[in-house]
Design a protein around this motif. Structure first.
Motif, PDB file in Angstrom:
ATOM      1  N   ALA A 120     -49.518  -9.981 -68.162  1.00  0.00           N
ATOM      2  CA  ALA A 120     -48.281 -10.774 -68.227  1.00  0.00           C
ATOM      3  C   ALA A 120     -47.139  -9.956 -68.819  1.00  0.00           C
ATOM      4  CB  ALA A 120     -48.512 -12.036 -69.053  1.00  0.00           C
ATOM      5  N   THR A 121     -47.448  -9.157 -69.832  1.00  0.00           N
ATOM      6  CA  THR A 121     -46.422  -8.311 -70.452  1.00  0.00           C
ATOM      7  C   THR A 121     -45.918  -7.279 -69.460  1.00  0.00           C
ATOM      8  OG1 THR A 121     -47.424  -8.618 -72.621  1.00  0.00           O
ATOM      9  CG2 THR A 121     -45.957  -6.732 -72.369  1.00  0.00           C
ATOM     10  N   GLN A 122     -46.833  -6.621 -68.773  1.00  0.00           N
ATOM     11  CA  GLN A 122     -46.446  -5.613 -67.792  1.00  0.00           C
ATOM     12  C   GLN A 122     -45.632  -6.254 -66.662  1.00  0.00           C
ATOM     13  OE1 GLN A 122     -49.754  -3.623 -65.924  1.00  0.00           O
ATOM     14  NE2 GLN A 122     -48.460  -2.031 -65.084  1.00  0.00           N
ATOM     15  N   ALA A 123     -46.057  -7.414 -66.189  1.00  0.00           N
ATOM     16  CA  ALA A 123     -45.334  -8.095 -65.105  1.00  0.00           C
ATOM     17  C   ALA A 123     -43.932  -8.500 -65.544  1.00  0.00           C
ATOM     18  CB  ALA A 123     -46.126  -9.326 -64.648  1.00  0.00           C
ATOM     19  N   ARG A 124     -43.807  -8.965 -66.762  1.00  0.00           N
ATOM     20  CA  ARG A 124     -42.493  -9.383 -67.268  1.00  0.00           C
ATOM     21  C   ARG A 124     -41.543  -8.186 -67.361  1.00  0.00           C
ATOM     22  NH1 ARG A 124     -41.568 -13.466 -72.286  1.00  0.00           N
ATOM     23  NH2 ARG A 124     -39.300 -13.366 -72.319  1.00  0.00           N
ATOM     24  N   ARG A 125     -42.040  -7.070 -67.864  1.00  0.00           N
ATOM     25  CA  ARG A 125     -41.216  -5.866 -67.978  1.00  0.00           C
ATOM     26  C   ARG A 125     -40.835  -5.342 -66.597  1.00  0.00           C
ATOM     27  NH1 ARG A 125     -44.539  -3.082 -73.018  1.00  0.00           N
ATOM     28  NH2 ARG A 125     -43.652  -4.448 -74.609  1.00  0.00           N
ATOM     29  N   ASN A 126     -41.788  -5.336 -65.673  1.00  0.00           N
ATOM     30  CA  ASN A 126     -41.495  -4.884 -64.316  1.00  0.00           C
ATOM     31  C   ASN A 126     -40.461  -5.784 -63.640  1.00  0.00           C
ATOM     32  OD1 ASN A 126     -43.296  -2.776 -64.566  1.00  0.00           O
ATOM     33  ND2 ASN A 126     -44.938  -3.793 -63.439  1.00  0.00           N
ATOM     34  N   ALA A 127     -40.596  -7.091 -63.820  1.00  0.00           N
ATOM     35  CA  ALA A 127     -39.652  -8.037 -63.211  1.00  0.00           C
ATOM     36  C   ALA A 127     -38.241  -7.824 -63.753  1.00  0.00           C
ATOM     37  CB  ALA A 127     -40.106  -9.475 -63.454  1.00  0.00           C
ATOM     38  N   TRP A 128     -38.139  -7.585 -65.064  1.00  0.00           N
ATOM     39  CA  TRP A 128     -36.819  -7.351 -65.656  1.00  0.00           C
ATOM     40  C   TRP A 128     -36.177  -6.119 -65.025  1.00  0.00           C
ATOM     41  CZ3 TRP A 128     -35.046  -3.059 -68.283  1.00  0.00           C
ATOM     42  CH2 TRP A 128     -33.749  -3.185 -68.805  1.00  0.00           C
ATOM     43  N   LEU A 129     -36.931  -5.014 -64.959  1.00  0.00           N
ATOM     44  CA  LEU A 129     -36.370  -3.777 -64.416  1.00  0.00           C
ATOM     45  C   LEU A 129     -36.093  -3.908 -62.921  1.00  0.00           C
ATOM     46  CD1 LEU A 129     -35.456  -0.892 -64.837  1.00  0.00           C
ATOM     47  CD2 LEU A 129     -37.829  -0.160 -64.518  1.00  0.00           C
ATOM     48  N   ASP A 130     -37.017  -4.499 -62.177  1.00  0.00           N
ATOM     49  CA  ASP A 130     -36.815  -4.657 -60.736  1.00  0.00           C
ATOM     50  C   ASP A 130     -35.543  -5.447 -60.438  1.00  0.00           C
ATOM     51  OD1 ASP A 130     -39.097  -3.197 -60.229  1.00  0.00           O
ATOM     52  OD2 ASP A 130     -40.354  -4.954 -59.840  1.00  0.00           O
ATOM     53  N   ALA A 131     -35.279  -6.484 -61.214  1.00  0.00           N
ATOM     54  CA  ALA A 131     -34.059  -7.273 -61.010  1.00  0.00           C
ATOM     55  C   ALA A 131     -32.811  -6.427 -61.235  1.00  0.00           C
ATOM     56  CB  ALA A 131     -34.045  -8.489 -61.935  1.00  0.00           C
ATOM     57  N   ARG A 132     -32.834  -5.566 -62.241  1.00  0.00           N
ATOM     58  CA  ARG A 132     -31.669  -4.695 -62.501  1.00  0.00           C
ATOM     59  C   ARG A 132     -31.515  -3.652 -61.410  1.00  0.00           C
ATOM     60  NH1 ARG A 132     -33.039  -8.450 -65.584  1.00  0.00           N
ATOM     61  NH2 ARG A 132     -31.499  -9.052 -67.116  1.00  0.00           N
ATOM     62  N   LEU A 133     -32.631  -3.088 -60.950  1.00  0.00           N
ATOM     63  CA  LEU A 133     -32.568  -2.084 -59.892  1.00  0.00           C
ATOM     64  C   LEU A 133     -32.111  -2.703 -58.571  1.00  0.00           C
ATOM     65  CD1 LEU A 133     -35.811  -0.056 -60.675  1.00  0.00           C
ATOM     66  CD2 LEU A 133     -33.437   0.637 -61.116  1.00  0.00           C
ATOM     67  N   ASP A 134     -32.575  -3.915 -58.282  1.00  0.00           N
ATOM     68  CA  ASP A 134     -32.175  -4.597 -57.048  1.00  0.00           C
ATOM     69  C   ASP A 134     -30.677  -4.887 -57.013  1.00  0.00           C
ATOM     70  OD1 ASP A 134     -34.766  -4.527 -56.128  1.00  0.00           O
ATOM     71  OD2 ASP A 134     -35.202  -6.629 -56.623  1.00  0.00           O
ATOM     72  N   ALA A 135     -30.062  -5.007 -58.173  1.00  0.00           N
ATOM     73  CA  ALA A 135     -28.626  -5.285 -58.245  1.00  0.00           C
ATOM     74  C   ALA A 135     -27.778  -4.045 -57.946  1.00  0.00           C
ATOM     75  CB  ALA A 135     -28.266  -5.843 -59.625  1.00  0.00           C
ATOM     76  N   LEU A 136     -28.401  -2.871 -57.920  1.00  0.00           N
ATOM     77  CA  LEU A 136     -27.675  -1.633 -57.652  1.00  0.00           C
ATOM     78  C   LEU A 136     -27.540  -1.402 -56.151  1.00  0.00           C
ATOM     79  CD1 LEU A 136     -29.459   0.699 -60.235  1.00  0.00           C
ATOM     80  CD2 LEU A 136     -27.240  -0.450 -60.497  1.00  0.00           C
ATOM     81  N   ASP A 137     -26.553  -0.596 -55.777  1.00  0.00           N
ATOM     82  CA  ASP A 137     -26.421  -0.266 -54.359  1.00  0.00           C
ATOM     83  C   ASP A 137     -27.452   0.807 -53.992  1.00  0.00           C
ATOM     84  OD1 ASP A 137     -25.347   2.315 -54.958  1.00  0.00           O
ATOM     85  OD2 ASP A 137     -23.324   1.499 -55.011  1.00  0.00           O
ATOM     86  N   VAL A 138     -27.590   1.047 -52.707  1.00  0.00           N
ATOM     87  CA  VAL A 138     -28.608   1.951 -52.171  1.00  0.00           C
ATOM     88  C   VAL A 138     -28.468   3.358 -52.754  1.00  0.00           C
ATOM     89  CG1 VAL A 138     -29.466   3.037 -50.054  1.00  0.00           C
ATOM     90  CG2 VAL A 138     -28.844   0.630 -50.053  1.00  0.00           C
ATOM     91  N   GLU A 139     -27.233   3.846 -52.854  1.00  0.00           N
ATOM     92  CA  GLU A 139     -27.019   5.203 -53.356  1.00  0.00           C
ATOM     93  C   GLU A 139     -27.460   5.323 -54.819  1.00  0.00           C
ATOM     94  OE1 GLU A 139     -24.472   3.458 -51.814  1.00  0.00           O
ATOM     95  OE2 GLU A 139     -24.635   4.456 -49.867  1.00  0.00           O
ATOM     96  N   ASP A 140     -27.129   4.329 -55.634  1.00  0.00           N
ATOM     97  CA  ASP A 140     -27.528   4.375 -57.047  1.00  0.00           C
ATOM     98  C   ASP A 140     -29.046   4.299 -57.198  1.00  0.00           C
ATOM     99  OD1 ASP A 140     -24.948   4.699 -57.928  1.00  0.00           O
ATOM    100  OD2 ASP A 140     -24.659   2.584 -58.463  1.00  0.00           O
TER     101      ASP A 140
END
Length: 157
Positions: A120-140
């Motif tokens: 659960a801890t690993q999934a929560r951390r991954n979800a947080w980072l994935d959401a931030r990365l998904d908000a970036l454009d393709v080049e970033d």
């Protein structure tokens, strides 16, 4: 006095580039440390401290480990790691067992509850980072992917 730098002065440009390169290590350390602290804040509520939770996640991901391996990975003394794994075993998140290949060695592994919390801890951390990365454009995202590969290579060197 000394020579005053202007935009037309190639030594001023080189000096600024050298200063930026010289400070790159500091910038990277600060960014990585900041990201690390942010990861640690993405955690389930509970009584476990940061170090114990990190050990639990490591055991969840990597499987049974010796006290020596855990203390080397954590960069702490075996006595300090012993306190951490004692906390985890007392809370029912980890158990001690003998290594099947070398009965002198003690291995620490997660219990079912420890596996659940570590996952659960690993999934929560991954979800947080994935959401931030998904908000970036393709080049970033491509820049970050390249930087991640370079950081992994540096860490392995």
């Amino acid at each position: 006095m000394g020579k005053r730098a202007t935009c037309d002065d190639p030594t001023a440009e080189r000096s600024a580039a050298e200063t930026a390169d010289h400070d790159l290590g500091g910038q990277v350390r600060a960014a990585v440390w900041s990201l690390f602290r942010r990861f640690r804040s993405e955690r389930p509520d509970g009584e476990l401290g940061d170090v114990a939770l990190d050990v639990l996640v490591h055991l969840h991901k990597r499987g049974p480990q010796t006290l020596t391996a855990l203390s080397e990975r954590g960069g702490v003394s075996p006595a300090s790691m012993s306190q951490t794994v004692n906390r985890l075993t007392s809370a029912g998140y980890a158990v001690r067992s003998r290594d099947a290949d070398d009965r002198r060695k003690v291995l620490f592994s997660v219990t079912e509850e420890g596996d659940r919390l570590g996952g659960a801890t690993q999934a929560r951390r991954n979800a947080w980072l994935d959401a931030r990365l998904d908000a970036l454009d393709v080049e970033d995202r491509a820049v970050i992917a390249r930087a991640a590969a370079l950081f992994a290579a540096i860490a392995d060197s």
